[in-house]
Motif scaffolding. Structure first.
Motif, short mmCIF file in Angstrom:
data_model
loop_
_atom_site.label_atom_id
_atom_site.label_comp_id
_atom_site.label_asym_id
_atom_site.label_seq_id
_atom_site.Cartn_x
_atom_site.Cartn_y
_atom_site.Cartn_z
N THR A 174 -23.72 15.91 37.08
CA THR A 174 -23.35 14.75 37.89
C THR A 174 -23.36 15.14 39.36
OG1 THR A 174 -21.98 13.74 36.19
CG2 THR A 174 -21.49 13.14 38.46
N GLU A 175 -22.87 16.34 39.64
CA GLU A 175 -22.84 16.85 41.01
C GLU A 175 -22.89 18.37 40.99
OE1 GLU A 175 -19.17 15.83 42.86
OE2 GLU A 175 -17.93 16.91 41.40
N THR A 198 -20.49 19.63 37.65
CA THR A 198 -19.86 18.89 36.57
C THR A 198 -20.91 18.35 35.59
OG1 THR A 198 -19.89 16.86 37.91
CG2 THR A 198 -17.87 18.17 37.95
N CYS A 220 -23.99 12.08 28.27
CA CYS A 220 -23.34 13.15 29.04
C CYS A 220 -23.49 14.48 28.30
CB CYS A 220 -21.86 12.84 29.23
SG CYS A 220 -21.53 11.35 30.19
N GLY A 231 -23.05 15.94 33.46
CA GLY A 231 -23.54 14.62 33.83
C GLY A 231 -24.63 14.13 32.91
N ARG A 232 -25.46 13.23 33.44
CA ARG A 232 -26.56 12.66 32.65
C ARG A 232 -27.76 12.36 33.56
NH1 ARG A 232 -22.94 7.41 30.92
NH2 ARG A 232 -22.47 6.64 32.99
N THR A 233 -27.98 13.18 34.57
CA THR A 233 -29.14 13.02 35.44
C THR A 233 -30.39 13.57 34.75
OG1 THR A 233 -28.64 15.12 36.57
CG2 THR A 233 -27.76 13.10 37.55
N HIS A 244 -28.76 18.47 34.24
CA HIS A 244 -28.23 17.12 34.00
C HIS A 244 -26.87 16.91 34.65
CE1 HIS A 244 -31.59 16.73 31.37
NE2 HIS A 244 -31.07 17.41 30.36
N ASP A 302 -31.80 13.95 42.08
CA ASP A 302 -32.41 13.55 40.81
C ASP A 302 -33.74 12.86 41.09
OD1 ASP A 302 -33.07 12.80 38.28
OD2 ASP A 302 -31.27 11.58 37.92
N CYS A 306 -18.75 13.35 30.80
CA CYS A 306 -19.22 13.47 32.17
C CYS A 306 -18.04 13.80 33.08
CB CYS A 306 -19.87 12.16 32.63
SG CYS A 306 -21.58 11.94 32.09
N GLY A 307 -18.26 14.71 34.02
CA GLY A 307 -17.21 15.09 34.95
C GLY A 307 -16.49 16.36 34.58
#
Length: 243
Positions: free
Chosen positions: A152-153, A172, A183, A174-176, A150, A119, A100-101
């Motif tokens: 993060t931002e 970036t 991730c 993520g895991r949304t 998915h 999200d 993630c990131g």
């Protein structure tokens, strides 16, 4: 089979994750067939906190009458430790595993299409429209839509209609959405259908792995011909039945 070298995990861990993500669908029901061919003369461009089918979305268009053929293509995640599986669950797409990131970048030159900065996924709600969580699509100058979800931002300034270049940061990893707390970037390739296209096309209609293999090695394999052939055969299929 692609070597599995993700982060601090070992290859077997990624293989164990694949059935877990497949169970969730990472994008919901099977892609439908049907609907005769429909010419895509201009892609839909929307900025939203939900799906493109929502009635409160702005519907704008960006011309793409003459797709460019000589374009660079780059791997969509800029990370040293990254892995992906050549198959997916119930439809063509690829889950790219990275921490993630890590930066998610534009695959090629083009125009930002759909953007989701909120999200809204709820496992108790409808499966499909909000599965991607935070996401961005780019309508490439090659006439292909590249979708990543998915996140993060979403990067500042990445809005519908904005021009981007290959390798430009979009957001970036993520895991949304329905990422199952893992991730990764869901990556899909599809035609930019005009009007109300929807998540069932945007999530992916051709297998990305052969192109990812090339881009990761610095090659420039192009999906435009395969996407155009799929579009001639299927057109822009309507929304699949609810499950």
């Amino acid at each position: 089979m692609v070597p599995l070298t993700i982060g601090r995990w070992r290859g077997y861990a990624v293989l164990l994750l694949v059935p877990v993500l497949a169970a969730s669908g990472c994008g919901a029901p099977d892609a439908p067939t049907g609907a005769g061919p429909t010419a895509a003369t201009s892609p839909t461009v929307v900025t939203t906190d939900g799906p493109s089918a929502s009635p409160d979305l702005a519907d704008q268009s960006t011309a793409s009458a003459s797709p460019r053929k000589d374009l660079p293509h780059v791997f969509p995640v800029r990370a040293k430790k990254v892995s992906y599986h050549p198959t997916h669950s119930a439809y063509p797409g690829t889950d790219i595993f990275a921490d993630c990131g890590e930066p998610v970048v534009a695959v090629t030159d083009g125009t930002v299409g759909e953007v989701s900065r909120r999200d809204r996924y709820d496992k108790r709600g409808p499966q499909g429209p909000y599965n991607g969580g935070l996401s961005v699509s780019v309508i490439g100058d090659d006439g292909v839509r590249y979708y990543g979800s998915h996140l993060t931002e979403v990067a500042e300034g990445i809005d519908a209609g904005v021009r981007v270049r290959a390798g430009q940061r979009l957001g970036t990893v993520g895991r949304t959405g329905n990422a199952n707390n893992v991730c990764h970037l869901h990556f899909g390739i599809s035609p930019p259908c005009p009007g109300e296209d929807g998540w069932w096309i945007r999530r992916g209609v051709v297998w990305p792995a052969p192109y990812l293999d090339s881009w990761r090695k610095g090659g420039n394999r192009k999906p435009a011909a395969e996407v155009a052939a799929w579009h001639r055969k299927h057109g822009c299929p309507g929304k699949p039945p609810a499950r």
